[in-house]
Scaffold this motif. Structure first.
Motif, PDB file in Angstrom:
ATOM      1  N   ASP A 298      51.669 -20.618 -39.325  1.00 52.47           N
ATOM      2  CA  ASP A 298      51.601 -19.609 -38.119  1.00 52.47           C
ATOM      3  C   ASP A 298      50.434 -20.020 -37.217  1.00 52.47           C
ATOM      4  OD1 ASP A 298      53.553 -17.747 -38.903  1.00 52.47           O
ATOM      5  OD2 ASP A 298      52.254 -16.537 -39.883  1.00 52.47           O
ATOM      6  N   SER A 303      52.665 -16.789 -32.644  1.00 50.51           N
ATOM      7  CA  SER A 303      52.699 -15.492 -33.525  1.00 50.51           C
ATOM      8  C   SER A 303      53.582 -15.848 -34.793  1.00 50.51           C
ATOM      9  CB  SER A 303      53.048 -14.188 -32.852  1.00 50.51           C
ATOM     10  OG  SER A 303      54.234 -14.335 -32.370  1.00 50.51           O
ATOM     11  N   GLN A 304      53.651 -14.973 -35.540  1.00 51.75           N
ATOM     12  CA  GLN A 304      54.562 -15.254 -36.777  1.00 51.75           C
ATOM     13  C   GLN A 304      55.915 -15.045 -36.203  1.00 51.75           C
ATOM     14  OE1 GLN A 304      55.406 -12.153 -39.626  1.00 51.75           O
ATOM     15  NE2 GLN A 304      54.765 -13.449 -41.421  1.00 51.75           N
ATOM     16  N   ASP A 306      56.948 -15.950 -33.256  1.00 52.34           N
ATOM     17  CA  ASP A 306      57.180 -17.151 -32.608  1.00 52.34           C
ATOM     18  C   ASP A 306      57.645 -18.407 -33.399  1.00 52.34           C
ATOM     19  OD1 ASP A 306      57.252 -18.864 -30.168  1.00 52.34           O
ATOM     20  OD2 ASP A 306      55.181 -19.591 -30.950  1.00 52.34           O
TER      21      ASP A 306
END
Length: 370
Positions: A298, A303-304, A306
């Motif tokens: 990450d 972001s996660q 993304d």
């Protein structure tokens, strides 16, 4: 070195359409000060960094390329400064440049080696460098004065493309120049006009890397992958990196020469696999387990969500990964030992340790060289 015509030289620099960003460490600040002392400096100087501490320099470069005072580090600093200049240049017709200086001048500490400096300038068209050797018989102040004026002469030589050598004095013992005019496709790549330098051969498998330097492990991976995939593997060198400045023409020239001697290659400005997949759909990426772990980390994404979107985009392009084992945290790990998300794992095929294990790394080779 005399001060004759220095003001006229600076005025000619201010009248030139080029403007640049400066990165200076260990010396050369007096040259910047001279530039700023003559009216019109805002036409020439866009900004400057002075990363004097080791941490400041490593933060700028994403880790030291080599010793702080070296030709390679000067080249990396010039590439960083050029990108800063490109981002700050808004006037049509202006020509950005990045100028660096890294110096080891007289000091109050015990230091082995010569008093020296490396100057480098990158612009859209090419790369210029000048190395200087100083006499230890002179004070730091005298060396810095000579270096500051040498920096101005070097800048003029690079921008005007005329012979404007450093004026020798008792302070400067030796001055050596080099220059490199980049091929037009490299210039287009650096200026974001294209995203890849096309290969003549169809690309169905890529082995991405920094190749600093390329070594037998890379070549053995490519050979085994070609056998497994039933087709040639291209080495892929991206001039941009997620956590380092872009490669200078100095670095690009040397790495491409080495790649050319080892097989097929392609140059891109695609630092992430989402970008690589968009450029090369239906491609198999040949990677080490450590690289695959970063694809699923990450911290390399906004972001996660993304990260998950990036993996989905790679899958949508029909791309996949052939994963070789690597040493990670002191332990050899293959795809089987990695903890990666199911969505990424679905795109992967692993090579087990019996089929391939090479513990050689580019960083270890650099350390041996140093």
């Amino acid at each position: 070195m005399t001060h004759i015509n220095i003001r006229d030289l600076i005025q000619s620099l201010h009248d030139h359409p080029s403007s640049g960003y400066f990165s200076l460490v260990g010396g050369g600040v007096s040259g910047l000060s001279l530039l700023l002392s003559v009216p019109g400096a805002s036409r020439t100087v866009l900004g400057a960094d002075i990363p004097y501490s080791e941490k400041a320099l490593t933060d700028q470069l994403g880790g030291l390329v080599a010793g702080a005072c070296s030709e390679e580090t000067a080249a990396a600093m010039a590439a960083y400064a050029f990108e800063k200049a490109r981002g700050l240049t808004t006037s049509p017709g202006s020509a950005p440049f990045g100028l660096s200086c890294t110096a080891a001048l007289a000091t109050d500490r015990t230091r082995q080696g010569q008093d020296r400096a490396y100057l480098a300038l990158q612009c859209a068209e090419g790369f210029y460098a000048r190395s200087l050797l100083f006499s230890k018989a002179f004070s730091r102040e005298e060396q810095e004065t000579a270096l500051g004026e040498a920096l101005l002469h070097f800048l003029a030589s690079s921008l005007f493309e005329t012979v404007h050598p450093t004026q020798f004095s008792d302070v400067i013992l030796e001055s050596n120049d080099q220059s490199f005019l980049a091929p037009s496709v490299w210039q287009a790549l650096v200026q974001c006009e294209i995203q890849k330098v096309e290969s003549e051969s169809p690309i169905r498998a890529l082995l991405p890397g920094a190749f600093n330097p390329i070594h037998q492990g890379h070549q053995d991976m490519a050979a085994l992958a070609a056998e497994r995939l039933g087709g040639p593997v291209h080495f892929e060198l991206s001039i941009t990196n997620v956590d380092k400045p872009p490669l200078s023409y100095w670095h690009l020239q040397r790495r491409v020469e080495a790649l050319r001697a080892c097989g097929l290659y392609v140059i891109t400005r695609a630092p992430t696999f989402r970008e690589k997949a968009a450029l090369f759909p239906e491609t198999c990426f040949v990677v080490g387990a450590d690289t695959l772990a970063r694809v699923d980390d990450d911290k390399y994404y906004a972001s996660q969500h993304d990260r998950l979107e990036a993996i989905a985009a790679i899958a949508e392009q029909g791309c996949r990964f052939l994963v070789f084992g690597r040493m990670i945290d002191g332990r050899f790990q293959t795809l089987q030992e990695l903890k990666v998300s199911d969505s990424l794992l679905a795109l992967c095929e692993g090579i087990d340790e019996k089929a391939f294990r090479r513990d050689i790394t580019s960083s270890a080779l650099r350390a041996q060289k140093d």
